[in-house]
Scaffold this motif. Structure first.
Motif, PDB file in Angstrom:
ATOM      1  N   ALA A  79       0.809  -1.222   0.000  1.00  0.00           N
ATOM      2  CA  ALA A  79       0.000   0.000   0.000  1.00  0.00           C
ATOM      3  C   ALA A  79       0.842   1.273   0.000  1.00  0.00           C
ATOM      4  O   ALA A  79       0.297   2.369  -0.153  1.00  0.00           O
ATOM      5  CB  ALA A  79      -0.931   0.004   1.212  1.00  0.00           C
ATOM      6  N   VAL A  80       2.159   1.159   0.185  1.00  0.00           N
ATOM      7  CA  VAL A  80       3.014   2.354   0.185  1.00  0.00           C
ATOM      8  C   VAL A  80       3.084   2.901  -1.238  1.00  0.00           C
ATOM      9  O   VAL A  80       3.384   2.166  -2.178  1.00  0.00           O
ATOM     10  CB  VAL A  80       4.425   2.015   0.702  1.00  0.00           C
ATOM     11  CG1 VAL A  80       5.303   3.262   0.690  1.00  0.00           C
ATOM     12  CG2 VAL A  80       4.348   1.434   2.109  1.00  0.00           C
ATOM     13  N   ARG A  93      10.205  13.815  -3.177  1.00  0.00           N
ATOM     14  CA  ARG A  93       9.654  12.485  -3.466  1.00  0.00           C
ATOM     15  C   ARG A  93      10.050  11.490  -2.388  1.00  0.00           C
ATOM     16  O   ARG A  93       9.254  10.642  -1.975  1.00  0.00           O
ATOM     17  CB  ARG A  93      10.136  12.001  -4.835  1.00  0.00           C
ATOM     18  CG  ARG A  93       9.352  12.594  -6.010  1.00  0.00           C
ATOM     19  CD  ARG A  93       9.885  12.081  -7.326  1.00  0.00           C
ATOM     20  NE  ARG A  93      11.109  12.773  -7.694  1.00  0.00           N
ATOM     21  CZ  ARG A  93      12.164  12.199  -8.260  1.00  0.00           C
ATOM     22  NH1 ARG A  93      12.165  10.902  -8.501  1.00  0.00           N
ATOM     23  NH2 ARG A  93      13.221  12.908  -8.576  1.00  0.00           N
ATOM     24  N   LEU A  94      11.282  11.602  -1.904  1.00  0.00           N
ATOM     25  CA  LEU A  94      11.754  10.718  -0.836  1.00  0.00           C
ATOM     26  C   LEU A  94      10.920  10.914   0.424  1.00  0.00           C
ATOM     27  O   LEU A  94      10.470   9.942   1.053  1.00  0.00           O
ATOM     28  CB  LEU A  94      13.231  11.004  -0.561  1.00  0.00           C
ATOM     29  CG  LEU A  94      13.899  10.239   0.588  1.00  0.00           C
ATOM     30  CD1 LEU A  94      13.831   8.736   0.357  1.00  0.00           C
ATOM     31  CD2 LEU A  94      15.353  10.686   0.743  1.00  0.00           C
ATOM     32  N   LYS A  95      10.684  12.160   0.802  1.00  0.00           N
ATOM     33  CA  LYS A  95       9.908  12.428   2.015  1.00  0.00           C
ATOM     34  C   LYS A  95       8.453  11.988   1.854  1.00  0.00           C
ATOM     35  O   LYS A  95       7.861  11.427   2.784  1.00  0.00           O
ATOM     36  CB  LYS A  95       9.995  13.912   2.377  1.00  0.00           C
ATOM     37  CG  LYS A  95      11.368  14.326   2.895  1.00  0.00           C
ATOM     38  CD  LYS A  95      11.377  15.734   3.466  1.00  0.00           C
ATOM     39  CE  LYS A  95      11.191  16.776   2.392  1.00  0.00           C
ATOM     40  NZ  LYS A  95      11.307  18.154   2.941  1.00  0.00           N
ATOM     41  N   LEU A  99       6.611   9.241   4.135  1.00  0.00           N
ATOM     42  CA  LEU A  99       5.376   9.583   4.840  1.00  0.00           C
ATOM     43  C   LEU A  99       4.256   8.617   4.479  1.00  0.00           C
ATOM     44  O   LEU A  99       3.423   8.274   5.328  1.00  0.00           O
ATOM     45  CB  LEU A  99       4.965  11.021   4.530  1.00  0.00           C
ATOM     46  CG  LEU A  99       5.780  12.105   5.239  1.00  0.00           C
ATOM     47  CD1 LEU A  99       5.429  13.481   4.693  1.00  0.00           C
ATOM     48  CD2 LEU A  99       5.556  12.062   6.746  1.00  0.00           C
ATOM     49  N   SER A 100       4.226   8.158   3.238  1.00  0.00           N
ATOM     50  CA  SER A 100       3.251   7.136   2.857  1.00  0.00           C
ATOM     51  C   SER A 100       3.497   5.858   3.650  1.00  0.00           C
ATOM     52  O   SER A 100       2.556   5.214   4.139  1.00  0.00           O
ATOM     53  CB  SER A 100       3.340   6.852   1.354  1.00  0.00           C
ATOM     54  OG  SER A 100       2.458   5.804   0.982  1.00  0.00           O
ATOM     55  N   ARG A 212       8.694  15.593   8.832  1.00  0.00           N
ATOM     56  CA  ARG A 212       9.357  16.201   7.670  1.00  0.00           C
ATOM     57  C   ARG A 212      10.645  16.899   8.086  1.00  0.00           C
ATOM     58  O   ARG A 212      11.673  16.799   7.410  1.00  0.00           O
ATOM     59  CB  ARG A 212       8.414  17.199   6.985  1.00  0.00           C
ATOM     60  CG  ARG A 212       7.258  16.567   6.233  1.00  0.00           C
ATOM     61  CD  ARG A 212       6.591  17.597   5.324  1.00  0.00           C
ATOM     62  NE  ARG A 212       5.482  17.036   4.597  1.00  0.00           N
ATOM     63  CZ  ARG A 212       4.219  17.075   5.000  1.00  0.00           C
ATOM     64  NH1 ARG A 212       3.919  17.671   6.158  1.00  0.00           N
ATOM     65  NH2 ARG A 212       3.258  16.534   4.286  1.00  0.00           N
ATOM     66  N   TRP A 213      10.575  17.634   9.190  1.00  0.00           N
ATOM     67  CA  TRP A 213      11.754  18.346   9.682  1.00  0.00           C
ATOM     68  C   TRP A 213      12.870  17.361  10.019  1.00  0.00           C
ATOM     69  O   TRP A 213      14.035  17.559   9.662  1.00  0.00           O
ATOM     70  CB  TRP A 213      11.373  19.168  10.915  1.00  0.00           C
ATOM     71  CG  TRP A 213      12.525  19.885  11.544  1.00  0.00           C
ATOM     72  CD1 TRP A 213      13.039  21.098  11.185  1.00  0.00           C
ATOM     73  CD2 TRP A 213      13.316  19.421  12.647  1.00  0.00           C
ATOM     74  NE1 TRP A 213      14.101  21.424  11.997  1.00  0.00           N
ATOM     75  CE2 TRP A 213      14.293  20.412  12.902  1.00  0.00           C
ATOM     76  CE3 TRP A 213      13.289  18.283  13.446  1.00  0.00           C
ATOM     77  CZ2 TRP A 213      15.238  20.286  13.924  1.00  0.00           C
ATOM     78  CZ3 TRP A 213      14.228  18.149  14.461  1.00  0.00           C
ATOM     79  CH2 TRP A 213      15.190  19.149  14.694  1.00  0.00           C
ATOM     80  N   ALA A 214      12.523  16.286  10.712  1.00  0.00           N
ATOM     81  CA  ALA A 214      13.524  15.293  11.095  1.00  0.00           C
ATOM     82  C   ALA A 214      14.101  14.587   9.871  1.00  0.00           C
ATOM     83  O   ALA A 214      15.310  14.318   9.810  1.00  0.00           O
ATOM     84  CB  ALA A 214      12.905  14.277  12.051  1.00  0.00           C
TER      85      ALA A 214
END
Length: 234
Positions: A79-80, A93-95, A99-100, A212-214
């Protein structure tokens, strides 16, 4: 009821036929149990009972419980979602991809805890690794740092998902935390009093700002940090 009235006896042959066992059926059943009862309610015996069979029959399809865990996690990772490139940078795109992954783990009870203790090696897990390695490589990360870099990113996101899942399961009271922090002595703990307020707690709920910050910090560290030199004593 009249004792002379004949009773209707339903034999085993008249029962609805059971769905044939397969790895797919076993994994789907186990994921359902995990979502309902969490890790503590999951066992081969429990899965076998849900499938109306004996635990021994599952060993035709599985080596042990660890293999079931691995298959369950790999199935869930399908599902990711990978965001389309479009105008997004490799970092964005990486973040988004990570997050997905976070939302998939958090979206199912027990799944984050399963991911903390399981190494999946199926096609969905390998696809994730391939995507993450490729995105870091696109960002200029040296090949020697790619595997450790992906491992660090996945470990962080999995830990956050487990943390948030535990808060949800235990009903973490952030009102109590805020009250306690607001009462901290500014004289005794000046930095805690000044900094551990609403801004810190704002990222502790369901928002993704803290994550996101981390992730930006981890990505910057992966790019900048050197690989350790071999220890001459080993």
């Amino acid at each position: 009821m009249d004792d002379k009235t004949p009773r209707e006896i339903i034999g085993r042959r008249n029962r609805p036929a059971k769905a044939p066992l397969s790895r797919e059926v076993i994994v789907a059943t186990a994921l359902g149990i995990l979502e309902k009862d969490g890790m503590s309610g999951l066992s081969l015996r429990r899965v076998a009972t849900a499938l109306d069979t004996g635990a021994a029959s599952l060993y035709v399809y599985l080596a042990n419980l660890d293999e079931l865990y691995s298959l369950m996690l790999d199935q869930a990772l399908a599902a990711v979602k990978l965001p389309k490139a479009g105008s997004l940078s490799w970092r964005d795109r990486l973040k988004k991809y990570l997050l997905s992954y976070l939302h998939v783990l958090y979206g199912r009870q027990g799944l984050a805890q399963l991911a903390m203790s399981t190494i999946a090696t199926g096609p969905n897990s390998l696809r994730m690794w391939e995507v993450l390695l490729g995105l870091l490589k696109e960002g200029g990360v040296a090949d020697a740092k790619l595997v450790w870099g992906v491992d660090m990113l996945l470990l962080y996101v999995t830990a956050v998902a487990a943390e948030k899942s535990n808060w949800r399961a235990t009903g973490q009271d952030f009102g109590r935390v805020k009250s306690a922090l607001s009462a901290v002595s500014a004289e005794q703990f000046p930095l805690v009093s000044a900094l551990f307020q609403g801004e810190w707690l704002s990222g502790m709920g369901d928002g993704d700002a803290r994550v996101r910050w981390a992730l930006d910090g981890i990505i910057d560290g992966i790019k900048a940090n050197r690989m350790p030199l071999p220890d001459p004593s080993t």
